[in-house]
Write a protein that holds these residues in place. Structure first.
Motif, PDB file in Angstrom:
ATOM      1  N   GLY A  46       0.819  -1.196   0.000  1.00 25.96           N
ATOM      2  CA  GLY A  46       0.000   0.000   0.000  1.00 25.96           C
ATOM      3  C   GLY A  46       0.857   1.251   0.000  1.00 25.96           C
ATOM      4  O   GLY A  46       2.093   1.200  -0.075  1.00 25.96           O
ATOM      5  N   GLU A  47       0.191   2.397   0.118  1.00 26.44           N
ATOM      6  CA  GLU A  47       0.917   3.672   0.130  1.00 26.44           C
ATOM      7  C   GLU A  47       1.489   3.970   1.516  1.00 26.44           C
ATOM      8  O   GLU A  47       2.658   4.301   1.667  1.00 26.44           O
ATOM      9  CB  GLU A  47      -0.019   4.812  -0.273  1.00 26.44           C
ATOM     10  CG  GLU A  47       0.642   6.181  -0.222  1.00 26.44           C
ATOM     11  CD  GLU A  47      -0.344   7.314  -0.454  1.00 26.44           C
ATOM     12  OE1 GLU A  47       0.059   8.328  -1.034  1.00 26.44           O
ATOM     13  OE2 GLU A  47      -1.520   7.190  -0.040  1.00 26.44           O
ATOM     14  N   ARG A  48       0.650   3.835   2.559  1.00 27.04           N
ATOM     15  CA  ARG A  48       1.047   4.173   3.926  1.00 27.04           C
ATOM     16  C   ARG A  48       0.091   3.486   4.895  1.00 27.04           C
ATOM     17  O   ARG A  48      -1.004   3.057   4.499  1.00 27.04           O
ATOM     18  CB  ARG A  48       0.971   5.682   4.158  1.00 27.04           C
ATOM     19  CG  ARG A  48      -0.441   6.243   3.974  1.00 27.04           C
ATOM     20  CD  ARG A  48      -0.563   7.669   4.431  1.00 27.04           C
ATOM     21  NE  ARG A  48      -1.907   8.199   4.170  1.00 27.04           N
ATOM     22  CZ  ARG A  48      -2.410   9.271   4.759  1.00 27.04           C
ATOM     23  NH1 ARG A  48      -1.693   9.931   5.654  1.00 27.04           N
ATOM     24  NH2 ARG A  48      -3.622   9.703   4.465  1.00 27.04           N
ATOM     25  N   SER A  56      -2.781  -0.220  15.386  1.00 24.80           N
ATOM     26  CA  SER A  56      -2.535  -1.643  15.642  1.00 24.80           C
ATOM     27  C   SER A  56      -1.085  -2.049  15.418  1.00 24.80           C
ATOM     28  O   SER A  56      -0.611  -3.026  15.989  1.00 24.80           O
ATOM     29  CB  SER A  56      -3.431  -2.504  14.749  1.00 24.80           C
ATOM     30  OG  SER A  56      -3.027  -2.408  13.389  1.00 24.80           O
ATOM     31  N   GLY A  57      -0.389  -1.338  14.531  1.00 27.14           N
ATOM     32  CA  GLY A  57       0.982  -1.692  14.186  1.00 27.14           C
ATOM     33  C   GLY A  57       1.091  -2.740  13.101  1.00 27.14           C
ATOM     34  O   GLY A  57       2.189  -3.200  12.794  1.00 27.14           O
ATOM     35  N   VAL A  58      -0.043  -3.106  12.484  1.00 30.60           N
ATOM     36  CA  VAL A  58      -0.062  -4.131  11.439  1.00 30.60           C
ATOM     37  C   VAL A  58      -0.738  -3.562  10.191  1.00 30.60           C
ATOM     38  O   VAL A  58      -1.868  -3.069  10.275  1.00 30.60           O
ATOM     39  CB  VAL A  58      -0.812  -5.391  11.914  1.00 30.60           C
ATOM     40  CG1 VAL A  58      -0.917  -6.412  10.790  1.00 30.60           C
ATOM     41  CG2 VAL A  58      -0.099  -6.003  13.115  1.00 30.60           C
ATOM     42  N   PRO A  59      -0.072  -3.603   9.028  1.00 30.20           N
ATOM     43  CA  PRO A  59      -0.672  -3.052   7.808  1.00 30.20           C
ATOM     44  C   PRO A  59      -2.032  -3.679   7.497  1.00 30.20           C
ATOM     45  O   PRO A  59      -2.240  -4.880   7.711  1.00 30.20           O
ATOM     46  CB  PRO A  59       0.343  -3.410   6.717  1.00 30.20           C
ATOM     47  CG  PRO A  59       1.627  -3.651   7.432  1.00 30.20           C
ATOM     48  CD  PRO A  59       1.255  -4.190   8.772  1.00 30.20           C
ATOM     49  N   PHE A  60      -2.938  -2.862   6.995  1.00 28.66           N
ATOM     50  CA  PHE A  60      -4.245  -3.319   6.506  1.00 28.66           C
ATOM     51  C   PHE A  60      -5.064  -4.023   7.595  1.00 28.66           C
ATOM     52  O   PHE A  60      -5.712  -5.041   7.334  1.00 28.66           O
ATOM     53  CB  PHE A  60      -4.081  -4.237   5.285  1.00 28.66           C
ATOM     54  CG  PHE A  60      -3.367  -3.600   4.133  1.00 28.66           C
ATOM     55  CD1 PHE A  60      -3.989  -2.645   3.345  1.00 28.66           C
ATOM     56  CD2 PHE A  60      -2.050  -3.948   3.825  1.00 28.66           C
ATOM     57  CE1 PHE A  60      -3.336  -2.048   2.281  1.00 28.66           C
ATOM     58  CE2 PHE A  60      -1.386  -3.363   2.762  1.00 28.66           C
ATOM     59  CZ  PHE A  60      -2.034  -2.404   1.985  1.00 28.66           C
ATOM     60  N   THR A  61      -5.051  -3.496   8.806  1.00 29.49           N
ATOM     61  CA  THR A  61      -5.885  -4.041   9.877  1.00 29.49           C
ATOM     62  C   THR A  61      -6.562  -2.907  10.630  1.00 29.49           C
ATOM     63  O   THR A  61      -6.217  -1.740  10.477  1.00 29.49           O
ATOM     64  CB  THR A  61      -5.074  -4.887  10.888  1.00 29.49           C
ATOM     65  OG1 THR A  61      -4.137  -4.050  11.576  1.00 29.49           O
ATOM     66  CG2 THR A  61      -4.332  -6.027  10.205  1.00 29.49           C
ATOM     67  N   ASN A  62      -7.551  -3.279  11.453  1.00 31.89           N
ATOM     68  CA  ASN A  62      -8.149  -2.373  12.428  1.00 31.89           C
ATOM     69  C   ASN A  62      -8.985  -1.265  11.785  1.00 31.89           C
ATOM     70  O   ASN A  62      -9.002  -0.138  12.249  1.00 31.89           O
ATOM     71  CB  ASN A  62      -7.049  -1.753  13.302  1.00 31.89           C
ATOM     72  CG  ASN A  62      -7.587  -1.195  14.608  1.00 31.89           C
ATOM     73  OD1 ASN A  62      -8.581  -1.691  15.134  1.00 31.89           O
ATOM     74  ND2 ASN A  62      -6.935  -0.182  15.139  1.00 31.89           N
ATOM     75  N   GLY A  63      -9.702  -1.595  10.706  1.00 31.53           N
ATOM     76  CA  GLY A  63     -10.567  -0.609  10.076  1.00 31.53           C
ATOM     77  C   GLY A  63     -11.264  -1.195   8.870  1.00 31.53           C
ATOM     78  O   GLY A  63     -10.964  -2.312   8.434  1.00 31.53           O
ATOM     79  N   TYR A  94       2.380 -11.552   2.208  1.00 31.59           N
ATOM     80  CA  TYR A  94       3.043 -10.574   3.076  1.00 31.59           C
ATOM     81  C   TYR A  94       2.453  -9.205   2.769  1.00 31.59           C
ATOM     82  O   TYR A  94       2.213  -8.870   1.596  1.00 31.59           O
ATOM     83  CB  TYR A  94       4.547 -10.579   2.805  1.00 31.59           C
ATOM     84  CG  TYR A  94       5.393  -9.821   3.799  1.00 31.59           C
ATOM     85  CD1 TYR A  94       5.884 -10.454   4.940  1.00 31.59           C
ATOM     86  CD2 TYR A  94       5.731  -8.490   3.588  1.00 31.59           C
ATOM     87  CE1 TYR A  94       6.691  -9.768   5.846  1.00 31.59           C
ATOM     88  CE2 TYR A  94       6.531  -7.799   4.494  1.00 31.59           C
ATOM     89  CZ  TYR A  94       7.006  -8.439   5.618  1.00 31.59           C
ATOM     90  OH  TYR A  94       7.806  -7.764   6.515  1.00 31.59           O
ATOM     91  N   LEU A  95       2.221  -8.400   3.815  1.00 33.02           N
ATOM     92  CA  LEU A  95       1.606  -7.083   3.679  1.00 33.02           C
ATOM     93  C   LEU A  95       2.577  -5.998   4.111  1.00 33.02           C
ATOM     94  O   LEU A  95       3.215  -6.112   5.170  1.00 33.02           O
ATOM     95  CB  LEU A  95       0.349  -6.995   4.549  1.00 33.02           C
ATOM     96  CG  LEU A  95      -0.695  -8.093   4.406  1.00 33.02           C
ATOM     97  CD1 LEU A  95      -1.833  -7.876   5.402  1.00 33.02           C
ATOM     98  CD2 LEU A  95      -1.229  -8.162   2.977  1.00 33.02           C
ATOM     99  N   THR A  96       2.694  -4.934   3.331  1.00 37.69           N
ATOM    100  CA  THR A  96       3.586  -3.837   3.696  1.00 37.69           C
ATOM    101  C   THR A  96       3.124  -2.556   2.994  1.00 37.69           C
ATOM    102  O   THR A  96       2.086  -2.528   2.335  1.00 37.69           O
ATOM    103  CB  THR A  96       5.045  -4.194   3.346  1.00 37.69           C
ATOM    104  OG1 THR A  96       5.929  -3.269   3.977  1.00 37.69           O
ATOM    105  CG2 THR A  96       5.283  -4.189   1.832  1.00 37.69           C
ATOM    106  N   ASN A  97       3.905  -1.482   3.158  1.00 38.74           N
ATOM    107  CA  ASN A  97       3.572  -0.185   2.562  1.00 38.74           C
ATOM    108  C   ASN A  97       4.823   0.494   2.016  1.00 38.74           C
ATOM    109  O   ASN A  97       5.951   0.153   2.410  1.00 38.74           O
ATOM    110  CB  ASN A  97       2.946   0.738   3.621  1.00 38.74           C
ATOM    111  CG  ASN A  97       1.516   0.374   3.954  1.00 38.74           C
ATOM    112  OD1 ASN A  97       0.615   0.504   3.126  1.00 38.74           O
ATOM    113  ND2 ASN A  97       1.290  -0.087   5.179  1.00 38.74           N
ATOM    114  N   LEU A  98       4.607   1.464   1.130  1.00 35.92           N
ATOM    115  CA  LEU A  98       5.723   2.283   0.656  1.00 35.92           C
ATOM    116  C   LEU A  98       6.372   3.025   1.814  1.00 35.92           C
ATOM    117  O   LEU A  98       7.594   3.125   1.901  1.00 35.92           O
ATOM    118  CB  LEU A  98       5.239   3.306  -0.378  1.00 35.92           C
ATOM    119  CG  LEU A  98       4.659   2.812  -1.696  1.00 35.92           C
ATOM    120  CD1 LEU A  98       4.182   3.997  -2.526  1.00 35.92           C
ATOM    121  CD2 LEU A  98       5.664   1.988  -2.484  1.00 35.92           C
ATOM    122  N   THR A  99       5.538   3.606   2.699  1.00 36.54           N
ATOM    123  CA  THR A  99       6.039   4.323   3.870  1.00 36.54           C
ATOM    124  C   THR A  99       5.522   3.656   5.135  1.00 36.54           C
ATOM    125  O   THR A  99       4.465   3.028   5.128  1.00 36.54           O
ATOM    126  CB  THR A  99       5.619   5.801   3.865  1.00 36.54           C
ATOM    127  OG1 THR A  99       4.192   5.891   3.796  1.00 36.54           O
ATOM    128  CG2 THR A  99       6.215   6.531   2.678  1.00 36.54           C
TER     129      THR A  99
END
Length: 210
Positions: A46-48, A56-63, A94-99
């Protein structure tokens, strides 16, 4: 850089006190590094972090956006947890972001994305995925530029949603931002991505043993 195979959260032990972007240090809740299976074939970028992930500290969670994406992963057989989990059980993804940090009032600048590139590049190098999934227009623009020979001006969302783009050692499968994704677009992505998973998608590029 060795991975902690047993820990899905920041398995590469990246700097959780990073201060490379002065404009993001104060407004962020925490640094949000990648999460998931370090031997995964599929890497979503993702972007950020959104507001939920910043908490949460975890990409793509809690919303809602994270629930949409985790719902897609569940339907594709890549997630074994409820969509509202903040520590999802992921397999082969695996999930991550550009920033890695969130400013609540603005998107990241190009300079901030560049500052974070070593983190993303290290994840891509260590995971060595088969498929990169740019999530949203900004991620698509950066990954197309860095990992394909395609002109970024020639590919955009939503037209490229779920399409396969040949990259340099990878294929890219862009995804519309789940924050704005419709039910129809979610169904289309599940259909297209499931069809991809049923093919012999692995590239002959000297993958490390798993």
């Amino acid at each position: 850089m060795d991975a902690n195979q047993e820990d899905l959260s920041n398995p590469f032990g990246m700097d959780e006190d990073c201060e490379n972007c002065p404009g993001l240090v104060e407004p962020r809740s925490q640094v949000v590094h990648g999460y998931g299976d370090v031997g995964g074939d599929f890497l979503f970028v993702g972007e950020r972090p959104d507001a939920g992930a910043d908490e949460s500290g975890v990409p793509f969670t809690n919303g809602p956006a994270g629930e949409r994406l985790l719902g897609i992963l569940r339907r594709c057989g890549l997630c074994g947890s409820p969509v509202d989990s903040t520590e999802p059980e992921l397999a082969n993804v695996y999930l991550t972001n550009l920033t890695r940090c969130r400013h609540p009032e603005r998107p990241p600048t190009d300079e901030e994305i560049t500052n974070c590139e070593p983190f993303l590049n290290a994840e891509i190098r260590m995971i060595n995925p088969e498929i990169l999934v740019p999530v949203g227009e900004r991620a698509l623009e950066w990954l197309v530029e860095d990992y394909t020979t395609t002109d970024p001006d020639d590919v955009s969302l939503p037209d490229a949603h779920g399409e396969r783009l040949r990259g340099r050692g990878f294929e890219l499968v862009p995804m519309v931002d789940p924050a704005t994704m419709t039910d129809e677009q979610a169904d289309d992505f599940v259909h297209d991505f499931s069809a991809l998973m049923a093919t012999d998608y692995r590239q002959t590029k000297g993958r490390r043993s798993r």
